[in-house]
Design a protein around this motif. Structure first.
Motif, mmCIF file in Angstrom:
data_model
loop_
_atom_site.group_PDB
_atom_site.id
_atom_site.type_symbol
_atom_site.label_atom_id
_atom_site.label_comp_id
_atom_site.label_asym_id
_atom_site.label_seq_id
_atom_site.Cartn_x
_atom_site.Cartn_y
_atom_site.Cartn_z
ATOM 1 N N LEU A 225 0.812 -1.242 0.082
ATOM 2 C CA LEU A 225 -0.165 -0.064 -0.097
ATOM 3 C C LEU A 225 0.956 0.974 0.120
ATOM 4 O O LEU A 225 0.495 2.369 -0.727
ATOM 5 N N ALA A 226 1.990 1.263 0.890
ATOM 6 C CA ALA A 226 2.743 2.366 0.868
ATOM 7 C C ALA A 226 3.390 2.509 -0.466
ATOM 8 O O ALA A 226 3.567 3.750 -1.245
ATOM 9 N N ALA A 227 3.610 1.378 -0.904
ATOM 10 C CA ALA A 227 4.599 1.565 -2.550
ATOM 11 C C ALA A 227 3.501 2.143 -3.566
ATOM 12 O O ALA A 227 3.780 2.885 -4.184
ATOM 13 N N GLY A 228 2.103 1.696 -3.432
ATOM 14 C CA GLY A 228 1.183 2.301 -4.417
ATOM 15 C C GLY A 228 1.049 3.490 -4.072
ATOM 16 O O GLY A 228 0.587 4.406 -5.153
ATOM 17 N N TRP A 229 1.174 4.089 -3.035
ATOM 18 C CA TRP A 229 1.034 5.717 -2.678
ATOM 19 C C TRP A 229 2.428 6.362 -3.159
ATOM 20 O O TRP A 229 2.612 7.511 -2.734
ATOM 21 N N GLY A 230 3.437 5.563 -3.314
ATOM 22 C CA GLY A 230 4.907 6.320 -3.560
ATOM 23 C C GLY A 230 5.314 6.620 -2.186
ATOM 24 O O GLY A 230 6.255 7.752 -2.351
ATOM 25 N N ARG A 231 5.149 6.171 -1.343
ATOM 26 C CA ARG A 231 5.867 6.436 0.037
ATOM 27 C C ARG A 231 6.759 5.489 0.490
ATOM 28 O O ARG A 231 6.715 4.165 0.354
ATOM 29 N N ALA A 232 7.911 6.124 1.165
ATOM 30 C CA ALA A 232 9.133 5.135 1.441
ATOM 31 C C ALA A 232 8.744 4.593 2.954
ATOM 32 O O ALA A 232 8.038 5.371 3.830
ATOM 33 N N ALA A 233 8.742 3.301 2.994
ATOM 34 C CA ALA A 233 8.271 2.484 4.380
ATOM 35 C C ALA A 233 9.415 1.357 4.508
ATOM 36 O O ALA A 233 9.984 0.907 3.447
ATOM 37 N N SER A 234 9.320 1.015 5.766
ATOM 38 C CA SER A 234 10.002 -0.199 6.348
ATOM 39 C C SER A 234 9.394 -0.786 7.442
ATOM 40 O O SER A 234 8.735 -0.026 8.102
ATOM 41 N N ALA A 235 9.216 -2.262 7.276
ATOM 42 C CA ALA A 235 8.588 -2.734 8.254
ATOM 43 C C ALA A 235 9.591 -3.713 9.207
ATOM 44 O O ALA A 235 10.288 -4.564 8.638
ATOM 45 N N ALA A 236 9.147 -3.878 10.486
ATOM 46 C CA ALA A 236 9.924 -5.036 11.276
ATOM 47 C C ALA A 236 8.980 -6.030 11.683
ATOM 48 O O ALA A 236 7.668 -5.432 12.331
ATOM 49 N N VAL A 237 8.959 -7.295 11.589
ATOM 50 C CA VAL A 237 7.996 -8.223 12.193
ATOM 51 C C VAL A 237 8.653 -8.428 13.710
ATOM 52 O O VAL A 237 9.822 -8.893 13.652
ATOM 53 N N THR A 238 7.835 -8.061 14.718
ATOM 54 C CA THR A 238 8.606 -7.939 15.916
ATOM 55 C C THR A 238 7.975 -9.061 16.836
ATOM 56 O O THR A 238 6.581 -9.325 16.619
ATOM 57 N N ASP A 239 8.572 -9.274 17.904
ATOM 58 C CA ASP A 239 8.061 -10.547 18.924
ATOM 59 C C ASP A 239 6.868 -10.111 19.843
ATOM 60 O O ASP A 239 6.968 -9.018 20.215
ATOM 61 N N MET A 240 5.598 -10.718 19.826
ATOM 62 C CA MET A 240 4.686 -10.222 20.683
ATOM 63 C C MET A 240 4.284 -11.693 21.436
ATOM 64 O O MET A 240 2.752 -12.043 21.583
ATOM 65 N N SER A 241 5.225 -12.621 21.626
ATOM 66 C CA SER A 241 4.897 -13.751 22.346
ATOM 67 C C SER A 241 4.662 -13.827 23.676
ATOM 68 O O SER A 241 4.448 -14.535 24.541
ATOM 69 N N GLN A 242 5.060 -12.455 24.122
ATOM 70 C CA GLN A 242 4.843 -12.061 25.631
ATOM 71 C C GLN A 242 4.702 -10.396 25.949
ATOM 72 O O GLN A 242 4.892 -9.937 24.785
ATOM 73 N N PRO A 243 4.131 -10.012 26.913
ATOM 74 C CA PRO A 243 4.046 -8.567 27.059
ATOM 75 C C PRO A 243 5.360 -7.939 26.488
ATOM 76 O O PRO A 243 6.296 -8.414 27.234
ATOM 77 N N LEU A 244 5.327 -6.749 25.772
ATOM 78 C CA LEU A 244 6.692 -6.354 25.498
ATOM 79 C C LEU A 244 7.266 -5.645 26.722
ATOM 80 O O LEU A 244 8.356 -5.963 27.040
ATOM 81 N N GLY A 245 6.496 -4.694 27.411
ATOM 82 C CA GLY A 245 7.123 -3.994 28.573
ATOM 83 C C GLY A 245 6.425 -4.812 29.789
ATOM 84 O O GLY A 245 5.941 -5.990 29.468
#
Ligand code: URA
Length: 434
Positions: A225-245
């Motif tokens: 979707l970002a690319a379709g709108w011509g916008r620079a984006a970066s994504a991280a897949v991050t761990d949520m197998s436990q509360p983060l904080g």
């Protein structure tokens, strides 16, 4: 679109919707011509049948088009936006925004409210007495120029369709859908034009995407979707197998944010915020990873990030003393019960969704659309996967309105924790950058 029921029926029967129908449906709902009941049926049909790339783009574009878009023309600092797909004890945005501002970036961000078992940045911020999140586009622009960061809500002028559909999804069990989440997240990111969009796509027991494959698919959909709108984006897949904080609530999360920004709290929440801030510096300033990380650590160590948070809260009408004396400023619950480990061993797995729901049960989240939330209640739970627990020793605290509610939440938290005998390796914080 003649009759919006035909659009719902077409999706119910598994047909692809022409972009014009998707657009007309969203416009009709935003204008009040399509009822909540029909919109809920539409959402459920989308969840069950899915939306292809073209339909998702049409939905996202219609949501962006339901309000104004905001451009930062002429701003001399790189502008960054960051968004999480939702998790438990996920206060990254609240640390990231002032941290990135202290690093010389401008952060303009539309956030969401609590959704299902997950907490919402807006609900957390509004637990600070006086804080407003209903900022106009002009307020956002001015605040970003003055302070470097603003965290605001969708409003009648900014992505109103997401505001309405988001609340309806929360109330109708229609949240965990890749295209609906992608459209919701990205509509808020595309409505504000920034130089970089950073996405934190959560995976694990406390995320909407329970598997790495689904989280990757969501990240890909958002990036497309970002690319379709011509916008620079970066994504991280991050761990949520436990509360983060450690804090699962609203005021409790703010107290933890302040502790991280003061440098008093180290752990996965701080680490995640530092890594996102470093990533922003790498993309917008061309910094090397180690150098960017060191700069981010220094911005916390020097107190600059905390000062930005103070100024952001003050600019949004809140009590800035929250950074000096969180306990004195934030609302507190009448009952605080210690949480004691019920077994000895090593924490092997956590049902983070169950902990999020235990906090919702205390009143920290909504059961029905428009319900008020209780900013003071919630759960603090310290152990992370791989930590050793001793039966009978404190591992956290429940903040509740009454003793029965506290006892029930405590039971649910302990039931959500698997204790093993042998050593257990902690999960990685970031699975992959995309
Ligand atoms: N965050 C959002 O903004 N929308 C979703 O649907 C889920 C998380």
């Amino acid at each position: 679109m003649n009759d919006p029921r035909d659009v719902v029926a077409a999706k119910r029967d598994g047909r692809s919707l022409p972009p014009a129908d998707v657009r007309a449906f969203v416009e009709g709902y935003t204008a009040g011509d399509v009822s909540d009941a029909l919109a809920a049926a539409f959402l459920m049909a989308c969840l069950l049948r899915g939306l292809d790339d073209e339909e998702t783009l049409a939905l996202t574009t219609a949501m962006v088009g339901s309000g104004e878009t905001l451009r930062f023309s002429g701003a001399d600092l790189p502008t960054v936006d960051k968004h999480s797909t939702g998790g438990v004890a996920d206060g990254v945005t609240l640390v990231f925004a002032p941290l990135a501002a202290a690093l010389g970036l401008s952060v303009a961000k539309l956030s969401g409210r609590g959704l299902g078992h997950t907490g919402g940045t807006l609900d957390k911020l509004e637990s600070i007495p006086g804080v407003r999140t209903d900022l106009s586009p002009e307020d956002i622009r001015r605040q970003v120029d003055d302070v470097g960061c603003a965290v605001a809500a969708q409003s009648p002028t900014l992505v109103p369709a997401d505001g309405a559909l988001y609340a309806l999804r929360d109330a109708t069990a229609t949240v965990p859908s890749i295209p609906l989440i992608a459209a919701s997240v990205m509509s808020k990111k595309l409505a504000i034009e920034t130089d970089l969009i950073l996405l934190d796509v959560k995976t694990g027991s406390g995320a909407f995407m329970k598997t790495l494959d689904d989280a990757r698919a969501l990240a890909e959909r958002c990036l497309a979707l970002a690319a379709g709108w011509g916008r620079a984006a970066s994504a991280a897949v991050t761990d949520m197998s436990q509360p983060l904080g450690d804090a699962v609530g609203n005021a409790l999360d703010i107290a933890e944010t302040v502790a991280v920004l003061r440098g008093d709290s180290v752990g996965r929440l701080r680490e995640a915020a530092l890594l996102f801030a470093a990533r922003a510096m790498e993309h917008t300033r061309g910094a090397g990873h180690e150098e960017a990380l060191a700069q981010a650590e220094a911005a916390i160590g020097s107190g600059d990030a905390l000062e930005r948070f103070r100024r952001m809260i003050e600019a949004q009408g809140g009590d800035p003393h929250v950074v000096d004396d969180p306990a004195g400023v934030l609302p507190t619950a009448p009952v605080r019960e210690p949480l004691l480990a019920d077994r000895t061993g090593v924490l092997a797995a956590v049902d983070a969704e169950a902990i999020g729901l235990a906090s919702v049960g205390l009143g920290a989240g909504r059961r029905r659309k428009g319900d008020p939330i209780d900013p003071a209640v919630g759960i603090v739970v310290h152990p992370k996967i791989g930590d050793r627990l001793e039966a009978g020793t404190p591992i956290g605290e429940v903040h509740a309105r009454d003793r029965d509610a506290a006892a029930e939440a405590g039971r649910r938290v302990l039931a959500a924790m698997d204790i093993a005998d042998g050593a257990v390796a902690p999960p990685p914080l970031i699975h992959v950058w995309m």
